[in-house]
Design a protein around this motif. Sequence first.
Motif, mmCIF file in Angstrom:
data_model
loop_
_atom_site.group_PDB
_atom_site.id
_atom_site.type_symbol
_atom_site.label_atom_id
_atom_site.label_comp_id
_atom_site.label_asym_id
_atom_site.label_seq_id
_atom_site.Cartn_x
_atom_site.Cartn_y
_atom_site.Cartn_z
ATOM 1 N N VAL A 116 0.840 -1.201 0.000
ATOM 2 C CA VAL A 116 0.000 0.000 0.000
ATOM 3 C C VAL A 116 0.877 1.253 0.000
ATOM 4 O O VAL A 116 0.654 2.196 -0.773
ATOM 5 N N VAL A 117 1.908 1.231 0.864
ATOM 6 C CA VAL A 117 2.819 2.378 0.929
ATOM 7 C C VAL A 117 3.481 2.604 -0.427
ATOM 8 O O VAL A 117 3.610 3.733 -0.904
ATOM 9 N N TRP A 118 3.887 1.493 -1.054
ATOM 10 C CA TRP A 118 4.573 1.628 -2.342
ATOM 11 C C TRP A 118 3.670 2.226 -3.398
ATOM 12 O O TRP A 118 4.076 3.080 -4.179
ATOM 13 N N PHE A 119 2.397 1.823 -3.408
ATOM 14 C CA PHE A 119 1.479 2.384 -4.402
ATOM 15 C C PHE A 119 1.248 3.875 -4.179
ATOM 16 O O PHE A 119 1.147 4.652 -5.127
ATOM 17 N N THR A 120 1.185 4.264 -2.892
ATOM 18 C CA THR A 120 1.046 5.695 -2.602
ATOM 19 C C THR A 120 2.248 6.466 -3.115
ATOM 20 O O THR A 120 2.117 7.540 -3.719
ATOM 21 N N PHE A 121 3.439 5.881 -2.878
ATOM 22 C CA PHE A 121 4.660 6.523 -3.376
ATOM 23 C C PHE A 121 4.597 6.674 -4.885
ATOM 24 O O PHE A 121 4.908 7.731 -5.439
ATOM 25 N N MET A 122 4.185 5.622 -5.606
ATOM 26 C CA MET A 122 4.134 5.676 -7.067
ATOM 27 C C MET A 122 3.157 6.742 -7.536
ATOM 28 O O MET A 122 3.411 7.452 -8.513
ATOM 29 N N TYR A 123 2.055 6.872 -6.823
ATOM 30 C CA TYR A 123 1.059 7.877 -7.213
ATOM 31 C C TYR A 123 1.657 9.276 -7.144
ATOM 32 O O TYR A 123 1.569 10.050 -8.090
ATOM 33 N N PHE A 124 2.299 9.585 -6.000
ATOM 34 C CA PHE A 124 2.861 10.924 -5.866
ATOM 35 C C PHE A 124 4.026 11.127 -6.809
ATOM 36 O O PHE A 124 4.227 12.218 -7.334
ATOM 37 N N ASP A 182 3.488 16.424 -13.421
ATOM 38 C CA ASP A 182 2.496 17.328 -14.014
ATOM 39 C C ASP A 182 2.909 18.793 -14.083
ATOM 40 O O ASP A 182 2.784 19.400 -15.141
ATOM 41 N N PRO A 183 3.351 19.404 -12.982
ATOM 42 C CA PRO A 183 3.604 20.840 -13.078
ATOM 43 C C PRO A 183 4.850 21.208 -13.870
ATOM 44 O O PRO A 183 5.088 22.365 -14.129
ATOM 45 N N PHE A 184 5.655 20.241 -14.268
ATOM 46 C CA PHE A 184 6.905 20.597 -14.929
ATOM 47 C C PHE A 184 6.845 20.281 -16.411
ATOM 48 O O PHE A 184 6.385 19.229 -16.809
ATOM 49 N N PRO A 185 7.371 21.166 -17.230
ATOM 50 C CA PRO A 185 7.380 20.923 -18.680
ATOM 51 C C PRO A 185 8.570 20.070 -19.070
ATOM 52 O O PRO A 185 9.508 20.525 -19.703
ATOM 53 N N ILE A 186 8.549 18.823 -18.610
ATOM 54 C CA ILE A 186 9.766 18.058 -18.824
ATOM 55 C C ILE A 186 9.696 17.097 -19.991
ATOM 56 O O ILE A 186 10.668 16.496 -20.365
ATOM 57 N N LEU A 187 8.528 16.914 -20.556
ATOM 58 C CA LEU A 187 8.467 15.939 -21.638
ATOM 59 C C LEU A 187 7.838 16.528 -22.876
ATOM 60 O O LEU A 187 6.984 17.388 -22.801
#
Lengths: 463, 233
Positions: free
Chosen positions: A123-131, A137-142
Amino acid sequence: MGVDLLHVNISKSCVQSEGVLKVLFFGFGWLFFMRQLFKDYEVRQYVVQVVFSVTFAFSCTMFELIIFEILGVLSSTSRYFHWKLNLYVILLVLIFVVPFYIGYFVVSNIRLLQRQRLLFSCVVWFTFMYFFWKLGDPFPILSPKHGILSIEQLISRVGVIGVTLMALLSGFGAVNCPYTYMSYFLRNVTDSDILALERRLLQTMDMIVSKKKRIAMTRRQMYQRGEEQNKQTGFWGMIKSVTSSPSGSENLFVIQQEVDALEELSRQLFLETVDLQATKERIEYSKTFQGKYFNFLGYFFSIYCVWKIFMATINIVFDRVGKNDPVTRGIEITVNYLGIQFDVKFWSQHISFILVGIIIVTSIRGLLITLTKFFYAISSSKSSNVIVLVLAQIMGMYFVSSVLLMRMSMPLEYRTIVTEVLGELQFNFYHRWFDVIFLVSALSSILFLYLAHKQAPEKHMTL
Amino acid sequence: MASLDRVKVLVLGDSGVGKSSLVHLLCQNQVLGNPSWTVGCSVDVRVHDYREGTPEEKTYYIELWDVGGSVGSASSVKSTRAVFYNSVNGIILVHDLTNKKSSQNLYPWSLEALSKDSSPTGIIVSNGDYDREQFAENSVPLLIIGTKFDQIPENKRNDVLTRTAFISEDFNAEEINLDCTNPRYLAAGSSNAVKLSRFFDKVIEKRYFTRDPSQMQSFTDRRRFNFKSLHND
């Protein structure tokens, strides 16, 4: 036929040397873990040590591949292959293995969740992956042409975190380094100052002791009297025992509060004394030859630091993107202005190698020292596993982004491999982001150190 | 009543072994609910009846000075800590039974505390190594306490107890193994409580009553004989 055989032999020996180096790095990471980080603890979970050493080994391999690139060791196809392999492994470790184990050990420490450890760590790992995903999103990196599950998605996010860390550490380090080296900032501390402070500390301790003696004695008397009287239990019994001895628990409460205040004072005095002792030692050190050398370096570094802050501001304000690396620029200057002619290609290779080598070694060393200090400051026997894994994560991300940013320090012909391997990232964004965070970190460090320095002499004066 | 005589006992050991919990248990007879980092030194007082139950019974204050930190601290911290080591009458060395390194660190801890107090002739070896002989000559009573006893699984207990027995022989001291969160280990009448009481009595004796030379001589000789024979294994 013979050429093919030769080719196979060379690639075999290359793979072997590659393997040997990797084992060397792994061994170094293992030893560092055992001798430095965990020297006060017992290693009970060997998986932590293995994960740390593996992260260290694969991170160092990336640096080694850059060096190989510059020196032209191995064929370019095999280099490309090793790059890709290394990158996949390190991303796997940084995104899957280390966060999962962090979650696992955190959950193991919490008693309530002990039963379903695996479930909760997932569960902790999935939360980490989500964040982690949301971070992009906020960065124009791709550029939009990349798919969802491409490797660029992962690297770009790792790059953002790593670059932020690097810039924070560089900014603070750039300001702190001259502050620590230069003796100009050293406050004047005499032995009598220290002795006076120590005397105050001992006096405070004596006061605490005498108050605690009163509390202990009063408690003992109450206990003895309670026994003799065949104490009535319950609410009314307590009221009766209080009224019969007016100097009972009410008095105790007042004394206890005084003791708490005195204990807080003793802690402050202790920390101040430690601070004065450290300053005194630094003053003594600055009088030695080594100290004078570092003092000189401090002046040099402060100029460098001011220059870097200035450049970062210019870059941001004028939206400038540097095209040339320092090596080519330096060579151009020497050739054009000083009129010295030399073989550009030959020298650019060797100078880049030395420059990049110095950058790599100092950044690894600096990071390991900082991590060690941090670890000693905050770890305890319960949390040591978690903290070491967090440090391994930071270290991995830091090294990956170093490679990303190092692109700028290398001449054009060596940059191509990094660009090829890491894919089409918006490198310019990373440099801009680094400049911004560096500036913020350096300015706030200056403010922070200024306030701390200002405050200390005032405390000193009131002794 | 506040003018009772006092003795000063240091409580030393690595961070996180449970010194604060131990001191709280010894002085307040209660378990410490929220242990937190000790900054500097925290003191607590225990009222002790010397030679309880005999006609010479007398009450003393025992000050337990719990000094925080680790052996690897910066030299500025060590110099500041040294302020607390003055005129010490006894030392309690605390180690964590689940952590071997904390037991090994007891040697540098004791050196740090004792070298502050040593006579100008300097019996302490300067390179930091311990020497069994100097602990036999040492005049400050020592007590070794191992904490977190309950966290050791049943099958490992014998190994741990053998190891701690060696340590206490090295220091020429008694040892107690307990769990600071359970007052049962120090219940009145238990062997641990007796050892503790004997230790405090010894500290008070050393401080206030002149040593009977013949008695002390035979005591130290006996101990030296004991671990010299062990040394030959």
